[in-house]
Enzyme design. Sequence first.
Site, PDB file in Angstrom:
ATOM      1  N   HIS A   1       0.829  -1.209   0.000  1.00 56.33           N
ATOM      2  CA  HIS A   1       0.000   0.000   0.000  1.00 56.33           C
ATOM      3  C   HIS A   1       0.864   1.259   0.000  1.00 56.33           C
ATOM      4  CE1 HIS A   1      -3.046  -2.863   1.333  1.00 56.33           C
ATOM      5  NE2 HIS A   1      -3.983  -1.919   1.241  1.00 56.33           N
TER       6      HIS A   1
ATOM      7  N   ASN B   1       7.755  -4.630   3.515  1.00 54.92           N
ATOM      8  CA  ASN B   1       6.339  -4.283   3.580  1.00 54.92           C
ATOM      9  C   ASN B   1       5.722  -4.658   4.923  1.00 54.92           C
ATOM     10  OD1 ASN B   1       3.643  -3.585   2.585  1.00 54.92           O
ATOM     11  ND2 ASN B   1       3.298  -5.780   2.448  1.00 54.92           N
TER      12      ASN B   1
END
Length: 229
Positions: A107, A139
Site C-alpha cells: 500500500h 512491507n
Amino acid sequence: MAKLLLVIIASITACSAALAQGDNTDNEFLKYGYPGPESDFLLRSRYAASYNRALRNPNWVAEHLTRDNLNGTADRSNADFKEDPAIPVAFRALLKDYYRSGFDRGHMCPAADAKKDLDSMKETFILTNIAPQVGAGFNRNYWAYLEKFVRDLTATFDDVYCISGPLYLPTKEGDKWFVKYQVIGDPPNVAVPTHFFKAILAKNSADATFALGAFALPNEAIDNSTPLT
C-alpha cells in the site's frame, strides 16, 4: 534529506504539469491527439493519486492525516485487493500479475490510515494504490513501521500531509550508471520499484511553521535496528 524532498516535490510538480497539458491539443502539432505519456489523476475518499500507465504503478499517493480521520473500526479482513476499473484494461495492473511473483502488494496509502469506514478502507486495496514490495523485512516490517511513524505524528501535529510512492533509482556497474528493475506478470506488466519514498509535512493550526521530512528506502529487507534517518 532536504535535497531528496526537493527532488520528490519537483517530480510531483512535473507530473501535475503533465496532467494539465495532457488535453492541450489545440495546436497544429497535436491535431489528431495527444501521444502521452498519460498519467491518471484519481481522487478517493482518503487519498489522491497519480497513476503511471507505463509502469502500472502509482507515481505518488497523497494523504491528509488528522487525529479525527484516523479514528474508526473498519477491519481490513473485510477488504479485498481489486483492479481499478477507472484505468483502461490495456494499462491496468492486474491481480494475476502478483500471483506467485514473490512480492507483496504494498500500500502507498495504508489501510490503517482509512479505518474511518469500510468503503474508504476498501479504496486503499485498489491496485492503483499498490506497488510490488519485498514482503518480509520491508512491507510487513520496516515500511509498516514508517507508516505508523507517520500516523503517530498526529499526536503532536494537527495536520499531517504525506506523499508516498515508488522510485526507480540508478545503480553503478563499473564506471557506468544504469536504471534496472524487474517486471512481474505473464506477460510482464508491472514494474518493481527499486526504492520507495515518503515525504511528510506537518503543522499545528495555531503555528505558522512547518515540520518537514523525507525518506527513501530500498525495496529490500531492512534490519529493524536500522535507524530512520
